[in-house]
Design a protein around this motif. Structure first.
Motif, mmCIF file in Angstrom:
data_model
loop_
_atom_site.group_PDB
_atom_site.id
_atom_site.type_symbol
_atom_site.label_atom_id
_atom_site.label_comp_id
_atom_site.label_asym_id
_atom_site.label_seq_id
_atom_site.Cartn_x
_atom_site.Cartn_y
_atom_site.Cartn_z
ATOM 1 N N ALA A 4 0.821 -1.207 0.000
ATOM 2 C CA ALA A 4 0.000 0.000 0.000
ATOM 3 C C ALA A 4 0.856 1.259 0.000
ATOM 4 O O ALA A 4 0.460 2.289 -0.559
ATOM 5 N N HIS A 5 2.016 1.180 0.621
ATOM 6 C CA HIS A 5 2.898 2.350 0.671
ATOM 7 C C HIS A 5 3.609 2.577 -0.662
ATOM 8 O O HIS A 5 3.838 3.727 -1.053
ATOM 9 N N LEU A 6 3.961 1.492 -1.369
ATOM 10 C CA LEU A 6 4.761 1.608 -2.586
ATOM 11 C C LEU A 6 3.936 1.781 -3.851
ATOM 12 O O LEU A 6 4.407 2.361 -4.828
ATOM 13 N N TYR A 7 2.712 1.255 -3.866
ATOM 14 C CA TYR A 7 1.924 1.237 -5.098
ATOM 15 C C TYR A 7 0.531 1.786 -4.843
ATOM 16 O O TYR A 7 0.093 1.937 -3.703
ATOM 17 N N ASP A 8 -0.163 2.067 -5.934
ATOM 18 C CA ASP A 8 -1.573 2.460 -5.843
ATOM 19 C C ASP A 8 -2.287 2.028 -7.115
ATOM 20 O O ASP A 8 -1.679 1.666 -8.112
ATOM 21 N N GLY A 9 -3.603 2.056 -7.046
ATOM 22 C CA GLY A 9 -4.435 1.757 -8.200
ATOM 23 C C GLY A 9 -4.245 0.351 -8.753
ATOM 24 O O GLY A 9 -4.094 -0.623 -8.016
#
Length: 901
Positions: free
Chosen positions: A20-25
C-alpha cells in the motif's frame, strides 16, 4: 508457519502495508494478486490448512486496504480555505491553533508543530481585531475554522537574543495565533537524496510556516486539559536535561541527554559522527536495552521492598508508559514498551511467553495506530534486530559452543544484531565499520551496566542532593571519557570505514534469507558435531541427559516449552547418529550460503560499472559540485559546494549547534549512496567558499588520491585548513596550467585550459579568484565537455587566444556555464566558439545575485543549445555512451532526453 500462524498473519500484514505504501491503483492490485498466488503456492507446498491460507490472504488484503484508506485521508485542507496558489505557498496569513509539541530552540531558530484550527488572510488590515469565542474556544475575529485540525511545522527566526527566553516560555498545549508565510516543504533535488516533503507527509504535515521574530506569535490561552499533562512531561524532560548539563559538562551533557532521555538536540555533531562511524548510534536511541534495564530496576526495587511477585509485575507494567513518554516516545521506545508490557502481563497471568509472538503483536498494534510507522528507520531497525535476536540467538550460541557460556551469550546477541542490521544500515547510512562489532562487544556492556544505571541514579539525586549526584556521576564521567576516546580513535581509522552504495530492497530480502538459512544450517551442523563428540565418549543414559537441553526443535525457533511437554521431541535419535543423508548435505548447504553471501556482498560493495561515462551536476544551491564517473569507474569531483554565512560580531548567539552544511548534509551522503569508495581526484576550481566549503567534509569521509587546484591562496583560513587537510590525508596536490593533460582511464582525457602564467612563487595570495579558476576540456567516450569554474569574460578571451594560437578550433557538446550564468561570463565569442549542444548551469533557487542572467540564457538558446539549470531542474545527469548521442535527465521536470544535434 504451521505452529505459529500469528507470525504468518503478521508477516502478511506487513507485506500488505508495504504494498500500500509503494503502489496504488491497478499496479497495487496486480502486486497483491501476485503475492496472493505466491502465498497460496508456498502454503500448499508447506501443507498449510486452507483456513490458515485464507487468514493470511485476508491479512494481506486488509493491510493494503487499511493503508490505502489512511493514505487517502492524508491531504491538506488549507488550499480549500485559502485558494490555490501558483507559487506553492501563501504570504501574510495568520494561523490559530494549539501547539502540538515542545519548542526546539537552536541559535536564532525556534521550531515547533502547530495544530491549526483556524486561518485568515489580510492580517495587515485587521491587525487590531480582538479575540472572540467560537463554539466556546478562543479564536481571532475573522478566522475561518478548518473542517479538521491540520498540523504544520512553524519556524520562527528570532530577531534578538532575549527572544530565546520568550520562545522558551512557549509550550505544548498553548493556544496561539502566529503571523506566517506558508510554503510547501522542500523536495529532494538530487537523485536518491533525503526528501523532506515525503518525510513530513508521513507525519501528516504538508506545510512549513515561517515567522519573523517572537513578536509574530501571540499567546491566546495557556495549556489546559489533557495537553497540560503532556506539557508537564516536556517541562520535566527540560528540567532533567538541565540537571544533566550541570552533572556532565561539555560534550558529555548532550551524550547523557540522548542516553537517558532520548534527546538528540544537544548532542555534539562530531561526537555523533564518531558514533555513527562505529555503528553505535543505537545506544543513543531509547530501545529494548533501556526499557529492559528500567523494568528490571523497578522489579528489583519492588521485590527488595517486600512487594509480592504478582503485585510487582503489575506495578512495573504501570511504570512503563510514563517512562516511554518521558524518553520521547520514539518508535523503538514504543516497540520496547509494548513488548515489555505484554511480557509482564503474560508473566502475571502465568501464560507461556513467546518473544516472537509478543514482537508481532507489538508490530500490529503500532501499524494499526499509525501505518506510517512503517517508513520510520527506527521502527524498521528496532523490529528487524529484535526479531533476529529472538530467532537467531540460540542457534548462534550453539555455533559458538567453543566459547565460555557468558561470553558466548553476549557475543551471540551482538553478532546477530550486527548481521541483521547490516543491510538496513548500509541502505540508509551507506557505511559499515569493521571495528563496530568489537566496539559494541566492549563498550555497550559497560554503557549498559555503568553509564545508564549510575547516570540515572545521579539524575535522580540531582533533583534534591547535588553533592550525592556529583559522586554518582564521577565514575560515569570517567567512562564517558573512555567511550569518547574510543569513538574518536576508532572513527578515525580509515581502513575500518567501509562505504556502500544503497542496495535494492530485493538484495536486502535475499541477504536476510541466505543469512537465516546459513545460520540454521551451521547450527544443525554444529549440533551434529556435538552429538558425535558425545557419542565418542560413550553416550548411554547420562549422554541423553546431557543432550536433552541441546536439541529441542521448537527452542531453535524461539519457543520456551517445559521439558515435560508432550510436544517436546528431540531433533536427534538417541543411541544412533543423525540422518546420514541430511548430515552429508549440510556442509554443501553451508558452503552454498557462504558463497551466496560473498557474492551478494561483492555485488553491493562493487556495483557494476556503466560503460557509459556519467557527469552529475549536483544541486547544492548557490555553488558548484559536479561528480564525474568515467567508463572504468574512476570518480572525479569538481568543487564541493559550500554554505556562505554572514555572522556579525556580537551575534554569536545566532550560531546553531548543528547548522546546515552542504558538504556534510548533501555532497558526502550522495557520494556514499552512489558507492564512491574513493575519489581519484578532487578538482577545486578556485578559492570561493561556494566552491570549496563542502570539500573539508568530503576529505574527512572519503579518501582522495589527487587534489587539483589553481595554485593560489585566497587568504581565507578555512581554505588553508582545507589544503592542510588534503595533504595530511595523503592526497597528492597538483596545480596544472594551460596545456597540461591527464587521463584517468583509456577513454577519458582532461586537458587543462586555465589558469596560465600565475605561479611565480609558492601559492601566491589572490583575493579575486574567479579569473584564475581551473578550466578544462574533458573528452570521454568521444564526447567533449568544457568545465569553467567561475571564469569571466577576461579569462574566456585569454583562453580563446591561446586556443587560436595552437590552431585548436574544437567544439564542445556540453558546456558548464561559468559563474552560475553571471552576465560577466559566457560572452558571445565564447559561446560561438564552443557551440554547445547542451549548457548546464549550477545556480541556487531564488538566489539574491540574479543568476542566471536572462541575457546569458537567451544567448545560449539562440546558439541552439539546450539549457538545463539546477534551480529549475534539480540535479542534472548526462550519460556519454561510446556509440550513441549523449543523454540528459533531470530530477525535476520529468526530463529524460537526448541532447539536440
Amino acid at each position: 508457519m504451521k505452529r505459529r500462524p500469528f507470525v504468518g498473519f503478521t508477516v502478511c500484514w506487513l507485506a500488505g502495508a508495504i504494498v500500500a505504501h509503494l503502489y496504488d491503483g491497478t499496479q497495487m492490485a496486480m502486486v497483491l494478486v501476485g503475492l496472493a498466488l505466491l502465498l497460496f503456492a508456498a502454503g500448499r507446498l508447506a501443507g498449510l490448512p486452507g483456513k490458515t491460507l485464507l487468514l493470511f490472504g485476508l491479512a494481506l488484503g486488509l493491510a493494503a486496504s487499511y493503508g490505502t484508506y489512511r493514505d487517502a485521508r492524508n491531504f491538506s485542507v488549507l488550499p480549500d480555505m485559502l485558494g490555490e496558489t501558483a507559487e506553492g505557498g501563501y504570504s501574510g496569513i495568520q494561523l490559530e491553533g494549539t501547539m502540538a509539541g515542545a519548542v526546539k530552540i537552536d541559535g536564532d531558530l525556534a521550531m515547533f508543530e502547530l495544530g491549526v484550527e483556524g486561518v485568515r488572510t489580510g492580517i495587515e488590515e485587521d491587525a487590531n481585531d480582538a479575540a472572540v469565542l467560537i463554539d466556546g474556544e478562543a479564536a481571532s475575529k475573522g478566522f475561518v475554522l478548518l473542517p479538521r485540525t491540520e498540523k504544520v511545522v512553524v519556524r520562527v527566526k528570532l530577531a534578538a537574543e532575549d527572544e530565546q527566553k520568550i520562545a522558551a516560555s512557549w509550550g505544548r498545549g498553548d493556544r496561539v495565533a502566529v503571523s506566517v508565510d506558508l510554503e510547501t516543504p522542500s523536495e529532494a533535488r538530487n537523485f536518491g537524496a533525503f526528501d523532506y516533503r515525503d518525510y513530513l507527509r508521513d507525519k501528516r504535515i504538508h506545510w512549513v510556516a515561517r515567522a519573523a521574530g517572537a513578536s509574530s506569535l501571540e499567546l491566546l490561552e495557556p495549556s489546559h486539559g489533557g495537553l497540560r499533562l503532556l506539557r508537564r512531561n516536556d517541562d520535566l524532560r527540560a528540567l532533567l536535561a538541565g540537571k544533566l548539563e550541570q552533572l556532565y559538562p561539555g560534550i558529555g551533557a548532550g551524550y547523557m541527554q540522548g542516553l537517558l532521555l532520548g534527546l538528540q538536540d544537544g548532542l555534539d555533531p562530531e561526537t555523533y559522527i564518531n558514533f555513527a562511524r562505529l555503528g553505535m548510534t543505537h545506544v543513543l536511541a531509547i530501545s529494548g536495552m533501556h526499557v529492559g534495564l528500567y523494568v528490571g530496576a523497578v522489579l528489583l526495587i519492588l521485590r527488595r521492598s517486600g512487594v509480592a511477585k504478582e503485585t510487582s509485575l503489575v506495578a512495573a507494567l504501570c511504570f512503563v508508559p510514563p517512562y516511554v513518554l518521558l524518553t520521547g516516545s520514539s518508535p523503538s521506545a514504543i516497540r520496547a514498551g509494548i513488548m515489555s508490557m505484554i511480557g509482564l502481563y503474560a508473566a502475571r497471568r502465568g501464560w507461556l511467553k513467546d518473544g516472537l509472538h509478543i514482537l508481532c503483536l507489538a508490530a500490529l498494534l503500532m501499524l494499526l495506530w499509525d501505518p506510517y510507522y512503517l517508513t520510520s528507520i527506527s521502527f524498521q531497525l528496532s523490529f528487524a534486530v529484535t526479531a533476529g535476536i529472538i530467532v537467531l540467538t540460540r542457534p548462534m550460541r550453539r555455533i559458538l559452543f567453543f566459547l565460555p557460556d557468558k561470553i558466548a551469550t553476549g557475543a551471540s546477541i551482538s553478532l546477530v544484531a550486527d548481521l541483521v542490521s547490516f543491510p538496513l544500515s548500509i541502505y540508509y547510512f551507506n557505511q559499515y565499520s569493521l571495528l563496530g562489532l568489537a566496539a559494541n562487544l566492549i563498550l555497550v556492556p559497560l554503557i549498559s551496566l555503568i553509564s545508564i544505571p549510575l547516570g540515572t541514579v545521579s539524575l535522580i539525586l540531582g533533583t534534591f542532593w547535588m553533592q550525592g549526584a556529583e559522586w554518582a556521576a564521577y565514575p560515569v564521567r570517567l567512562l564517558n571519557a573512555i567511550v569518547f576516546w574510543c569513538a574518536d580513535g576508532g572513527g578515525a581509522v580509515r581502513w575500518a570505514r567501509t562505504l556502500w552504495a544503497s542496495p535494492s530492497p530485493a538484495w536486502i530480502a535475499l541477504y536476510l534469507s541466505v543469512l537465516f538459512a546459513g545460520i540454521f544450517a551451521l547450527e544443525r551442523y554444529a549440533k551434529a558435531g556435538a552429538l558425535n563428540r558425545t557419542a565418542d565418549k560413550g553416550a548411554g543414559s547420562g549422554a541423553r541427559e546431557g543432550l536433552s537441553g541441546l536439541a529441542p526443535s521448537n527452542e531453535a525457533n524461539g519457543d520456551t516449552l517445559p521439558l515435560s511437554s508432550e510436544r517436546f521431541v528431540p531433533s536427534v535419535r538417541y543411541g544412533g547418529m543423525p540422518d546420514s543423508r541430511r548430515n552429508r548435505m549440510r556442509p554443501w548447504l553451508i558452503a552454498l550460503c557462504v558463497c551466496l553471501l560473498a557474492g551478494l556482498l561483492t555485488a553491493a560493495y562493487r556495483p557494476k560499472n556503466d560503460p557509459a561515462g556519467l557527469v552529475q551536476m549536483l544541486d547544492v544551491g548557490q555553488g558548484d559540485a559536479i561528480l564525474i564517473t568515467t567508463p572504468s569507474g574512476k570518480h572525479l569531483l569538481v568543487d564541493g559546494g559550500g554554505t556562505i554565512t554572514f555572522e556579525r560580531p556580537g551575534e554569536e548567539w545566532r550560531r546553531r549547534l548543528d547548522p546546515y552544511e552542504v558538504g556534510r548534509d548533501v555532497v558526502v551522503p550522495l557520494l556514499k549512496k552512489r558507492g564512491v569508495h574513493r575519489l581519484d581526484a578532487v578538482i577545486l576550481t578556485h578559492g570561493d567558499r561556494d566552491h570549496y566549503g563542502g570539500l573539508l567534509a568530503v576529505i574527512d569521509e572519503i579518501p582522495v588520491e589527487r587534489f587539483i587546484m589553481n595554485g593560489t591562496r585566497s587568504g581565507r583560513e578555512d581554505l588553508d585548513e582545507l589544503l592542510a587537510a588534503a595533504m595530511l590525508a595523503g592526497s597528492d596536490v597538483y596545480a596544472p596550467q594551460d596545456g597540461d593533460a591527464w587521463s584517468p582511464d583509456e577513454r577519458t582525457t582532461l586537458e587543462f585550459l586555465n589558469p596560465s602564467g600565475v605561479f611565480a612563487g609558492n601559492l601566491p595570495e589572490l583575493e579575486e579568484q574567479n579569473e584564475y579558476s581551473v578550466a578544462f576540456r574533458m573528452v570521454m567516450n568521444g564526447h567533449s565537455f568544457v568545465f569553467t569554474g567561475d571564469i569571466g569574460g577576461a579569462a574566456e578571451r585569454d583562453i580563446l587566444k591561446r586556443l587560436a594560437k595552437r590552431g585548436d578550433k574544437g567544439t564542445a557538446e556540453v558546456l558548464k556555464v561559468g559563474h552560475h550564468g553571471s552576465k560577466h561570463s559566457s560572452t558571445e565569442d565564447w559561446v560561438k566558439h564552443w557551440s554547445p549542444e547542451l549548457s548546464i548551469i549550477s545556480v541556487g533557487a531564488s538566489n539574491t545575485y540574479g543568476h542566471p542572467n536572462e541575457g546569458v540564457v537567451d544567448r545560449l538558446e539562440q546558439a541552439g543549445s539546450l539549457v538545463r539549470r539546477t534551480d529549475l531542474h534539480g540535479e542534472i545527469q548526462i550519460e556519454a555512451p561510446s556509440d550513441a548521442p549523449i543523454r540528459v535527465r533531470t530530477l525535476l521536470g520529468n526530463l529524460d532526453e537526448s541532447a539536440p544535434k
